[in-house]
Scaffold this motif. Sequence first.
Motif, short mmCIF file in Angstrom:
data_model
loop_
_atom_site.label_atom_id
_atom_site.label_comp_id
_atom_site.label_asym_id
_atom_site.label_seq_id
_atom_site.Cartn_x
_atom_site.Cartn_y
_atom_site.Cartn_z
N LYS A 1 -24.85 12.33 11.97
CA LYS A 1 -25.72 12.31 13.15
C LYS A 1 -25.64 10.95 13.86
O LYS A 1 -25.50 10.90 15.08
CB LYS A 1 -27.17 12.59 12.74
CG LYS A 1 -27.35 13.95 12.07
CD LYS A 1 -28.80 14.22 11.71
CE LYS A 1 -29.35 13.25 10.67
NZ LYS A 1 -28.64 13.29 9.36
N SER A 2 -25.74 9.87 13.07
CA SER A 2 -25.65 8.54 13.69
C SER A 2 -24.28 8.33 14.31
O SER A 2 -24.16 7.80 15.41
CB SER A 2 -25.93 7.45 12.65
OG SER A 2 -27.24 7.58 12.15
N GLU A 3 -23.24 8.77 13.60
CA GLU A 3 -21.89 8.68 14.14
C GLU A 3 -21.77 9.37 15.49
O GLU A 3 -21.18 8.83 16.43
CB GLU A 3 -20.94 9.42 13.17
CG GLU A 3 -19.89 8.58 12.52
CD GLU A 3 -19.27 9.34 11.33
OE1 GLU A 3 -19.20 8.72 10.26
OE2 GLU A 3 -18.87 10.51 11.47
N GLU A 4 -22.34 10.57 15.59
CA GLU A 4 -22.26 11.34 16.83
C GLU A 4 -23.07 10.68 17.94
O GLU A 4 -22.64 10.63 19.10
CB GLU A 4 -22.73 12.78 16.56
CG GLU A 4 -22.72 13.69 17.78
CD GLU A 4 -21.34 13.87 18.41
OE1 GLU A 4 -20.31 13.65 17.75
OE2 GLU A 4 -21.31 14.22 19.62
N LEU A 5 -24.25 10.15 17.58
CA LEU A 5 -25.07 9.43 18.57
C LEU A 5 -24.29 8.21 19.08
O LEU A 5 -24.22 7.96 20.29
CB LEU A 5 -26.40 9.00 17.94
CG LEU A 5 -27.32 8.17 18.83
CD1 LEU A 5 -27.83 8.98 20.01
CD2 LEU A 5 -28.52 7.64 18.02
N ILE A 6 -23.69 7.46 18.17
CA ILE A 6 -22.91 6.27 18.54
C ILE A 6 -21.74 6.68 19.44
O ILE A 6 -21.44 6.02 20.44
CB ILE A 6 -22.40 5.53 17.27
CG1 ILE A 6 -23.59 4.92 16.52
CG2 ILE A 6 -21.37 4.47 17.63
CD1 ILE A 6 -23.26 4.48 15.09
N ARG A 7 -21.10 7.79 19.10
CA ARG A 7 -19.96 8.26 19.92
C ARG A 7 -20.40 8.56 21.36
O ARG A 7 -19.78 8.10 22.32
CB ARG A 7 -19.34 9.51 19.29
CG ARG A 7 -17.99 9.90 19.86
CD ARG A 7 -17.48 11.19 19.23
NE ARG A 7 -18.19 12.34 19.76
CZ ARG A 7 -17.82 13.01 20.85
NH1 ARG A 7 -16.76 12.64 21.54
NH2 ARG A 7 -18.53 14.05 21.25
#
Length: 201
Positions: A21-27
Amino acid sequence: LKSPYSGGHLEVIVGPMFSGKSEELIRRVTRALIARQRVQVFKPAVDDRYHESAVASHTGRTVGALAVGDVADIRAHLSGEGPLLQASAEMPDVIGIDEIQFFGSELVPLALELADAGVRVILAGLDLDFRAEPFGCMPDLLARAESVEKLTAICTQCGAPATRSQRLISGRPARFDDPVVLVGAQESYEARCRLHHVVIH
Ligand code: ADP
């Protein structure tokens, strides 16, 4: 992924722990920054003081964020003192908020006001608690969002897609009515599939 919504809208990213989830938000936020949009990211503070911080994924990627104690802090940071948030020159184009399960139900009206004021709102958090019950105001946000992405992790027991967060207390599955904070216990979490997710009743 170009956002298909031209005006303000609400995007929600959910899944169990370790689902990215954090990865996707950062992306998404990184792409908005590349597009020279004004971006503000918030995350819950461990203590409750405002401070500069970062959202970090388990892989170590980060993006700058403001750590806040509660939803009122987010509102105070964004608004001149008026009760409703207005579209303004200072209002970011994109607002991201990570770990939204740690905020109260006041997050729902805030997210809706921001989207109504023209902001692209990206929220990320757990859809289910360790018992696999819907987390707080997540059902409301999922119903109201223009876009929902459900991510899966990898089940630590069988390698299947994991949709749930297993809570372990000193290595054993937690009980349904265990307090959220257990003093003196060794607590950890694992991603698990439906079959391997255990809650002791
Ligand atoms: P979340 O915000 O959903 O907790 P993160 O974006 O912080 O997830 O981290 C996702 C990363 O965690 C994955 O890219 C992977 O490198 C790592 N990871 C560790 N354990 C697992 C697991 N069981 N399943 C999937 N990814 C895992």
